[in-house]
Scaffold this motif. Structure first.
Motif, short mmCIF file in Angstrom:
data_model
loop_
_atom_site.label_atom_id
_atom_site.label_comp_id
_atom_site.label_asym_id
_atom_site.label_seq_id
_atom_site.Cartn_x
_atom_site.Cartn_y
_atom_site.Cartn_z
N THR A 131 -5.39 6.23 -2.45
CA THR A 131 -6.40 5.17 -3.45
C THR A 131 -5.40 4.03 -4.72
O THR A 131 -6.93 3.81 -5.89
CB THR A 131 -6.13 6.60 -4.46
N VAL A 132 -4.85 3.46 -4.29
CA VAL A 132 -3.73 2.36 -5.02
C VAL A 132 -3.95 1.75 -4.61
O VAL A 132 -2.88 1.14 -3.38
CB VAL A 132 -2.90 3.28 -5.68
N ILE A 133 -4.76 0.11 -4.97
CA ILE A 133 -4.95 -0.62 -3.58
C ILE A 133 -4.47 -2.11 -5.07
O ILE A 133 -4.52 -2.07 -6.09
CB ILE A 133 -6.05 -1.27 -4.01
N GLY A 134 -3.45 -2.95 -4.89
CA GLY A 134 -2.66 -4.01 -4.97
C GLY A 134 -2.83 -5.19 -4.88
O GLY A 134 -2.84 -5.67 -3.20
N ARG A 135 -3.34 -6.71 -5.95
CA ARG A 135 -3.16 -7.84 -5.17
C ARG A 135 -2.35 -8.34 -5.68
O ARG A 135 -2.43 -8.86 -7.07
CB ARG A 135 -4.81 -8.05 -5.47
N PRO A 136 -0.86 -8.75 -5.28
CA PRO A 136 -0.20 -9.53 -6.70
C PRO A 136 -0.83 -10.70 -6.89
O PRO A 136 -1.23 -11.16 -5.87
CB PRO A 136 0.88 -8.90 -5.17
#
Length: 175
Positions: A131-136
């Motif tokens: 449920t957690v999507i990151g785009r660094p």
């Protein structure tokens, strides 16, 4: 003072100026803006929630966690990204996954971004759990208020219906 020391001071000033400008852009877009610390760096946190009919009533919570650092490589960006995604997960409201998506933009801002950090940021989005999507994001500062931004701008399978929204906000926050 050596030339290297002068350049380092200018780089730090430029990164700090970019971080302060980011704080202003987050506030202007209606984000709740707070701060915390990570690894001896001040972290600006911006958060907002949006719900649109085209998302079938799902709420997306977007968190931006950004820090000005002396330098960044792939290891420090990976560490910051992991920390930021877990931190945002702890801050989120509502039930994870129950019509409630969490998107995170973890950003390191520096006058000394190593190519390995930019390559790692551009490679793909990151997922924590389901449920957690990151785009660094990396921001290479060259002058106060200016920066070269690198992040993954492609599609994702999980949470793909939010891609346009997240990229629109990223472009607004990290011009």
């Amino acid at each position: 003072m050596t030339q290297q020391g002068i350049g380092g001071a200018r780089s730090a000033d430029a990164a700090t100026a970019y971080l302060e400008a980011l704080r202003g852009r987050l506030t202007a877009d209606g984000c709740k803006v707070t701060a915390t610390g990570w690894d001896d760096s001040q972290v600006v946190i911006g958060s907002r929630s949006d719900r649109k009919a085209r998302w079938f009533g799902t709420k997306v919570q977007l968190f931006v966690l950004a820090a000005a650092v002396p330098e960044a490589d792939d290891t420090s960006l990976a560490s910051f990204t992991r920390w930021a995604m877990e931190y945002a997960g702890d801050l989120r409201g509502g039930l994870p996954g129950a019509r409630n998506a969490l998107m995170v933009l973890p950003a390191l801002i520096s006058g000394n971004i190593r190519p390995s950090a930019s390559d790692w940021a551009a490679k793909d989005a990151r997922l924590v759990g389901t449920t957690v999507i990151g785009r660094p994001v990396t921001v290479q500062t060259s002058a106060p208020g200016a920066g070269g931004v690198t992040m993954y701008r492609g599609p994702v399978t999980w949470g793909g219906m939010f891609t346009g929204h997240v990229l629109e906000k990223a472009s607004l926050y990290f011009p």
